[in-house]
Design a protein around this motif. Structure first.
Motif, PDB file in Angstrom:
ATOM      1  N   LYS A 104       0.856  -1.176   0.000  1.00 23.53           N
ATOM      2  CA  LYS A 104       0.000   0.000   0.000  1.00 23.53           C
ATOM      3  C   LYS A 104       0.894   1.228   0.000  1.00 23.53           C
ATOM      4  O   LYS A 104       1.691   1.434   0.913  1.00 23.53           O
ATOM      5  CB  LYS A 104      -0.923  -0.011   1.210  1.00 23.53           C
ATOM      6  N   HIS A 105       0.753   2.031  -1.032  1.00 24.08           N
ATOM      7  CA  HIS A 105       1.597   3.209  -1.219  1.00 24.08           C
ATOM      8  C   HIS A 105       1.437   4.192  -0.059  1.00 24.08           C
ATOM      9  O   HIS A 105       0.325   4.522   0.337  1.00 24.08           O
ATOM     10  CB  HIS A 105       1.244   3.896  -2.535  1.00 24.08           C
ATOM     11  N   ASP A 159       7.319   3.557   6.889  1.00 26.81           N
ATOM     12  CA  ASP A 159       8.023   4.604   7.623  1.00 26.81           C
ATOM     13  C   ASP A 159       9.370   4.839   6.948  1.00 26.81           C
ATOM     14  O   ASP A 159      10.222   3.952   6.908  1.00 26.81           O
ATOM     15  CB  ASP A 159       8.229   4.172   9.076  1.00 26.81           C
ATOM     16  N   ILE A 160       9.558   6.040   6.423  1.00 26.82           N
ATOM     17  CA  ILE A 160      10.780   6.336   5.667  1.00 26.82           C
ATOM     18  C   ILE A 160      11.629   7.410   6.345  1.00 26.82           C
ATOM     19  O   ILE A 160      12.458   8.045   5.703  1.00 26.82           O
ATOM     20  CB  ILE A 160      10.447   6.758   4.220  1.00 26.82           C
ATOM     21  N   THR A 161      11.455   7.605   7.639  1.00 25.46           N
ATOM     22  CA  THR A 161      12.204   8.666   8.317  1.00 25.46           C
ATOM     23  C   THR A 161      13.704   8.419   8.255  1.00 25.46           C
ATOM     24  O   THR A 161      14.484   9.363   8.095  1.00 25.46           O
ATOM     25  CB  THR A 161      11.751   8.821   9.777  1.00 25.46           C
TER      26      THR A 161
END
Length: 44
Positions: free
Chosen positions: A5-6, A10-12
């Protein structure tokens, strides 16, 4: 395998790494330009 799901990941950590890389490149370019200017003045 779970469905993708786009926008849910978490890309922190990736953002901090990218921002650090961009900052390092920026300051490296500034340092290189200053060194080249110094060399041009001294060799003048």
């Amino acid at each position: 395998m779970a469905e993708y799901k786009h926008g849910e990941m978490d890309i922190t950590v990736q953002q901090k790494t990218f921002n650090g890389f961009v900052g390092a490149v920026k300051w490296s370019v500034v340092a290189i330009i200053l060194v080249l200017i110094f060399i041009a003045i001294v060799n003048g």
